[in-house]
Write a protein that holds these residues in place. Sequence first.
Motif, PDB file in Angstrom:
ATOM      1  N   ARG A  52      49.171  17.836  36.498  1.00 47.25           N
ATOM      2  CA  ARG A  52      49.937  16.778  35.858  1.00 47.25           C
ATOM      3  C   ARG A  52      50.816  17.306  34.713  1.00 47.25           C
ATOM      4  O   ARG A  52      51.930  16.843  34.511  1.00 47.25           O
ATOM      5  CB  ARG A  52      48.978  15.691  35.349  1.00 47.25           C
ATOM      6  CG  ARG A  52      49.640  14.457  34.843  1.00 47.25           C
ATOM      7  CD  ARG A  52      48.659  13.327  34.640  1.00 47.25           C
ATOM      8  NE  ARG A  52      48.501  12.501  35.832  1.00 47.25           N
ATOM      9  CZ  ARG A  52      49.418  11.610  36.238  1.00 47.25           C
ATOM     10  NH1 ARG A  52      50.537  11.438  35.575  1.00 47.25           N
ATOM     11  NH2 ARG A  52      49.203  10.884  37.318  1.00 47.25           N
TER      12      ARG A  52
ATOM     13  N   GLY B  78      60.554   9.483  36.435  1.00 40.49           N
ATOM     14  CA  GLY B  78      60.379   8.214  37.166  1.00 40.49           C
ATOM     15  C   GLY B  78      59.429   8.316  38.338  1.00 40.49           C
ATOM     16  O   GLY B  78      59.062   7.315  38.938  1.00 40.49           O
ATOM     17  N   LYS B  79      59.048   9.542  38.692  1.00 39.41           N
ATOM     18  CA  LYS B  79      58.178   9.683  39.870  1.00 39.41           C
ATOM     19  C   LYS B  79      56.721   9.367  39.527  1.00 39.41           C
ATOM     20  O   LYS B  79      56.333   9.351  38.365  1.00 39.41           O
ATOM     21  CB  LYS B  79      58.294  11.100  40.441  1.00 39.41           C
ATOM     22  CG  LYS B  79      59.643  11.368  41.112  1.00 39.41           C
ATOM     23  CD  LYS B  79      59.604  12.640  41.908  1.00 39.41           C
ATOM     24  CE  LYS B  79      60.950  13.085  42.399  1.00 39.41           C
ATOM     25  NZ  LYS B  79      61.476  12.283  43.512  1.00 39.41           N
ATOM     26  N   ILE B  80      55.960   9.143  40.572  1.00 38.09           N
ATOM     27  CA  ILE B  80      54.535   8.878  40.403  1.00 38.09           C
ATOM     28  C   ILE B  80      53.735   9.992  41.088  1.00 38.09           C
ATOM     29  O   ILE B  80      54.276  10.749  41.895  1.00 38.09           O
ATOM     30  CB  ILE B  80      54.133   7.516  41.008  1.00 38.09           C
ATOM     31  CG1 ILE B  80      54.433   7.490  42.524  1.00 38.09           C
ATOM     32  CG2 ILE B  80      54.859   6.386  40.316  1.00 38.09           C
ATOM     33  CD1 ILE B  80      53.843   6.300  43.254  1.00 38.09           C
ATOM     34  N   ILE B  81      52.460  10.096  40.736  1.00 38.66           N
ATOM     35  CA  ILE B  81      51.552  10.980  41.477  1.00 38.66           C
ATOM     36  C   ILE B  81      50.484  10.103  42.110  1.00 38.66           C
ATOM     37  O   ILE B  81      49.847   9.285  41.425  1.00 38.66           O
ATOM     38  CB  ILE B  81      50.897  12.025  40.546  1.00 38.66           C
ATOM     39  CG1 ILE B  81      51.948  13.030  40.076  1.00 38.66           C
ATOM     40  CG2 ILE B  81      49.774  12.755  41.275  1.00 38.66           C
ATOM     41  CD1 ILE B  81      51.389  14.141  39.208  1.00 38.66           C
ATOM     42  N   ILE B  82      50.325  10.265  43.410  1.00 42.13           N
ATOM     43  CA  ILE B  82      49.374   9.403  44.123  1.00 42.13           C
ATOM     44  C   ILE B  82      48.895  10.115  45.386  1.00 42.13           C
ATOM     45  O   ILE B  82      49.619  10.928  45.965  1.00 42.13           O
ATOM     46  CB  ILE B  82      50.035   8.037  44.467  1.00 42.13           C
ATOM     47  CG1 ILE B  82      48.994   7.040  45.004  1.00 42.13           C
ATOM     48  CG2 ILE B  82      51.190   8.207  45.442  1.00 42.13           C
ATOM     49  CD1 ILE B  82      49.503   5.611  45.117  1.00 42.13           C
TER      50      ILE B  82
ATOM     51  N   LYS C 181      45.708  10.752  29.644  1.00 43.04           N
ATOM     52  CA  LYS C 181      45.957   9.931  30.839  1.00 43.04           C
ATOM     53  C   LYS C 181      44.713   9.951  31.746  1.00 43.04           C
ATOM     54  O   LYS C 181      44.280   8.932  32.274  1.00 43.04           O
ATOM     55  CB  LYS C 181      47.172  10.489  31.571  1.00 43.04           C
ATOM     56  CG  LYS C 181      47.429   9.857  32.911  1.00 43.04           C
ATOM     57  CD  LYS C 181      48.742   9.112  32.911  1.00 43.04           C
ATOM     58  CE  LYS C 181      48.864   8.281  34.174  1.00 43.04           C
ATOM     59  NZ  LYS C 181      49.761   7.164  34.023  1.00 43.04           N
TER      60      LYS C 181
END
Lengths: 347, 614
Positions: free
Chosen positions: B45, B220-224, B176
């Motif tokens: 991250r 703006g991206k996500i981690i999933i 986080k």
Amino acid sequence: MSTTVTPPPKKVNRIGLEILNYKGLKTTLCAGCGHNAISERIVECFYELGIEPYHVAKFSGIGCSSKSPAYFLGQSHGFNAVHGRMPAVASGAILANHHILGLGVTGDGDTASIGIGQFMHQVRRNVPMIYVIEDNGVYGLTKGQFSATADLGSKLKTGVLNDLPPFDCCALALKWGATFVARSFSGDKKQLQALLKAAIVHKGLSVIDVVSPCVTFNDHEGSTKSYSYMKDHEEPLHEVDFVPSYEDITVEIPEGEVREVVLHDGSRLRIRKLDRDYDPTQKISALAALEEAEAKGEVLTGVLYVAPEKPTFIELLNLMDEPLATLPESKVRPSKEVLDLVMEELR
Amino acid sequence: MSTVEVSPAEPRSDEASRPVINDFSIQVATVNGSGSQTANTVLMRSIFQMGIPVSGKNMFPSNIAGLPTWFTIRASKHGYIGRKKEVDFLVAMNPETAREDVMSLDSGAAVVYDEPLKLNALRSDLHFYPVPFDKLVAPVCPEAKLRKLVRNMIYDGVVANLLSIDMQEIRKALVKQFGKKKAKAAELNWGAAQAGYDYAAKTFTKRDPFRVERMNETAGKIIIDGNSASALGCLFAGVTVVTWYPITPSSSLVETLIAYMKRFRIDPETGKASFAVVQAEDELASIGMAIGAGWAGARSMTATAGPGISLMAEFIGLGYYAEIPAVIFDVERVGPSTGLPTRTAQGDLLSCALLSHGDTKHPMFFPCSPEECFTMAQDAFNLAERFQTPVFVMTDLDLGMNNWMSDPFPYPTTPIDRGKVLSAEDLEKLGGFARYRDVDGDGVGYRTIPGTRHPAAAYFTRGSGHNDRAGYSEREDDYMNNMDRLALKFETMRTHVPPPVAEYNDRARIGLIAVGTSHHAVEESRDQLRNEYEIETSYLRPKAYPFNAELVEFIRRHDRVYVVDQNRDAQLLGLMRLELEPEDIARLRSLRYYGGLPLDARTVTDEVIRQEGK
């Protein structure tokens, strides 16, 4: 000259339907099959209680018994599923719409052999439905092999002896948490009707094991599930008359003590004691009674156990009143704000 | 100041002068159950937060604690997120595998290791950084029983120092990870990370070429992970009945879905649920309930993996023949049998396409990314209800359980499609209906659901032979008419499933076809083929089965077409073979990998080159 013939008024039930509205297709089972008698009782009960056919969904597995839902309640949706898995299909449908009155019909092969796992879990979950086992101790559709409810020492037509002990579906249901357990005999019209009616108003799962002789493969001397054996060995636990809350039935109040079990909707199950002071709210005595009957080689019939208040699976799942099946999009698709929030959390 | 560089020829001074920035992979080798997940996630991250495209892949054993596990983090300025075969930077924490881990590195790689392992004696062509983890952890974690967990965070600090990862990003990622409720744990871990950083800063001289530099590619991206993305897809598809049985690697899909449903699908006024979730007694029951619920009008689903698929076969056949909607997520793992339960594959393509006895065929979706898991979950529910049939969403362990960088998911723009369902009003107008009659010429009949208040609503559903009025029938014509209509229905689906993604290159003589997660390796391999071998390629990625007409078009435009399969028996190619003309089949070549790891670009490139005879 013409003569006016006034047709006799049609006989209808409390919601104005004729018995014809509750019938199904002509049976294709053997003449005299106990399953046909059970189908007739089902037709009568739903007619007499005045239940809307659209309100009912029928479920079955595979086998002679599982064919029978085509022969009653033709105006109700029916689902003839796969062998031993009626409970799963019925559960799914009832989750989708818990206003449906689920009526499952299976056989002893379906329930006690391939489907015993699903039967036990259905009982454990108390899925609200009626679970009828048409129990003849034999596989009819594959032409006469023993099932897991065939009695020790019973004999096939071919002369083969059963050397394994039977499962007692009522005892299993009792042990693993069933909230309504009854046993009857397909030939006992009055009792079976009363039991079915009681099962209809019971809010949880109702298990009714109906000894239903197979006229072709298991109705001969040496079989413990034959008509002649049953006539000699059946021991009614008590006589039951079911009084629905919305219909006034005059019943012959039996002499002596009467035990009443109040069901969730206020209707009452009245049990007349015979020679014993039987309390259908006691699980331990119910199990003991079954054991004693088995030891004596008798078939105990009647309501063995009732626990009307135990929460159903639907209550445990905290489902909303509206059927899940017909919820509008606004209730099942969260808003864009929800998606935005979730995306933000994942950044 | 010292560095334990054992290097007779010192060939790497060159490399150090040519730094490798934002283009390498880090592998952390630990023992399962040692709590390394937090340290690895934080490391990944923090690189992501520096704007660098990153991917993380966990290679773990089928075990709760004690067996070796490897976590690979790839930073790629080019945006490649497939697995990189070569490890550039090893963190060797597991004594059992350390030797083999070090021996398999390419020359010039860097190794951070637990000092007592003395790994520097093994090779002279690597950069070694020994760290006395036990000595460092004691002062920052007074509570001895927590040391095992906190110990791992030390390597985050060491790696941050060596790779120039901003420690503030490590801190941010830690916060986080732990959330506000576990601030104490975050602080404890932060202390350990700092201790690692400080130790590296005062002890090592940087000799390896790898480091990060801030970019702006992840804003703006996500981690999933894919399973969570599938779960969100189901949530927004309006799923109402979820039935399942735990099985790796699919369990987290349903567990995540449950968590989201509890947050977002409880009526705030009544406190009641608009969904039912049942953990069934087995996969026979879970699919049975899904089929029962679909029959009664719910949007129903289950999630499973190969062994569950095998168990569901009979019910899926019933769903096909009795025409009942249900969505089945197959998060594929390595088979046959128990196989390698924690390794990835695309080995269920044929079994799902043709699951159950008799003539059956089922639609499948092939998401390649979390975003497609999200959108295709919704497509799958719509397709299942529109065509009244079980639909598979084929993901795999790599997609389902690993963390992926993704654009945020788009909110659905089209309403939920409940398909052809007749209401009591419809029945009143029509006077009745024939459940299995093809009124519209698309092979799909009209259905009613139980509880529809009309005397003509009921019909009898069965897995036995039936005519178009749902009556029992063993007649030859009834059976064949029904089967032909089901075949027509399947043909109709070709134009209703999402079309493939096609990238044509006018100069390309060869084409590549891949589905699902093979995509990431293929994309990168196409660049390798162009840059290293001057081979141009076209690429077709079907998103669903049945295949769309473009498949044939694509094949005919190329001399040779490589079909990429993550299974031994070329199952994707096999599916194509079932419906293609012989001259089209003749153009197909098979490119297979089935070792259980996520497919990497180098494997694809090498195999294309081998078969091309270059």
